[in-house]
Design an enzyme around this catalytic site. Sequence first.
Site, PDB file in Angstrom:
ATOM      1  CG  ASP A  41      -2.005   1.020   1.166  1.00 21.71           C
ATOM      2  OD1 ASP A  41      -2.520   1.270   0.058  1.00 21.71           O
ATOM      3  OD2 ASP A  41      -2.331   1.598   2.213  1.00 21.71           O
ATOM      4  CB  ILE A  42       4.070   1.812  -1.499  1.00 29.38           C
ATOM      5  CG1 ILE A  42       4.504   0.815  -0.417  1.00 29.38           C
ATOM      6  CG2 ILE A  42       5.126   2.903  -1.660  1.00 29.38           C
ATOM      7  CD1 ILE A  42       5.809   0.120  -0.724  1.00 29.38           C
TER       8      ILE A  42
END
Length: 221
Positions: A143-144
Site C-alpha cells: 500500500d505504497i
Amino acid sequence: MIQKILSYIIPIKIFKKKSARSKTLEVTWANGELVLDSENTNYSYGSLQRILRYGLRNIGYGNILKMDHILLLGVAGGSVIKTLTDEVQYPGKITGVEIDPDIITIANQYFKLNEIKQLEVVIDDAFEFVLRTKDKYDLIIIDIFEDIKMPNFLFESFFSAHLCSLLKNRGYILFNTMILDEEHNVRNRKYIAEIDQKIFTTKMLPRIEDHNELIIIEKKL
C-alpha cells in the site's frame, strides 16, 4: 466531541504538516471518524480502509486468523492494521515498513498505532527491506503511494519476483494500486502477466472505488 459531531455535516481539519516525503499531510474529522490524507488522496481510514477491508475479506478472515506473520509495505496511519487487529482479531505478528517517519509520528499521536503490541514498525525503504529480510510471510500487503504516485519499482519483475519468494506456502500478496489512465491499466495487466502462473494464481478484484484496483496473488504450493 463537538468536532466529531460537526464532521457529519462538513469535514473539519485538525492537523496539517509538510513532509519531505509526502508533501502535505492532514488529519481531518470526516463523517465521525479521523482520516489521514495527503494533498490529493486519502492515505488512511476513510475510502482506503474500505478498499483494503474488501481485499482482506476476499482472502477470507478465517484464512487470515490462521496466519503467523503479516508484512505491510506502506503503513501511513495504519488503517489496515486496525482492520486486522480490531475487526479480524488477528493475533499474530505484524511488521509494518514505512519510509516516512513523519507519518508514523502522526499515526502514533492521532491513531494510537504505538499501542498495538503485536506491531513492529520499521522505518525503511520498502525496496531495501524486501531485499534484506530473511523472514517468510503468510500475507504481504502493498500500500505504497507518494500522494497519487506509485513508485515504479513496485511493478518491476525483479522486485515482484523477490517479493513472491518471501511468501510461505499458500501465502498471499494483497496489492493496492491506483489507476488514473489507460497506461496504468496496461501496467497492471503486464504486472499480472509476468507472475509465474505455475506457482501463483493472480486476480484483479472488481473496483469499489473509481481509481483503486486490488491485485491478489496466492502461492499455490
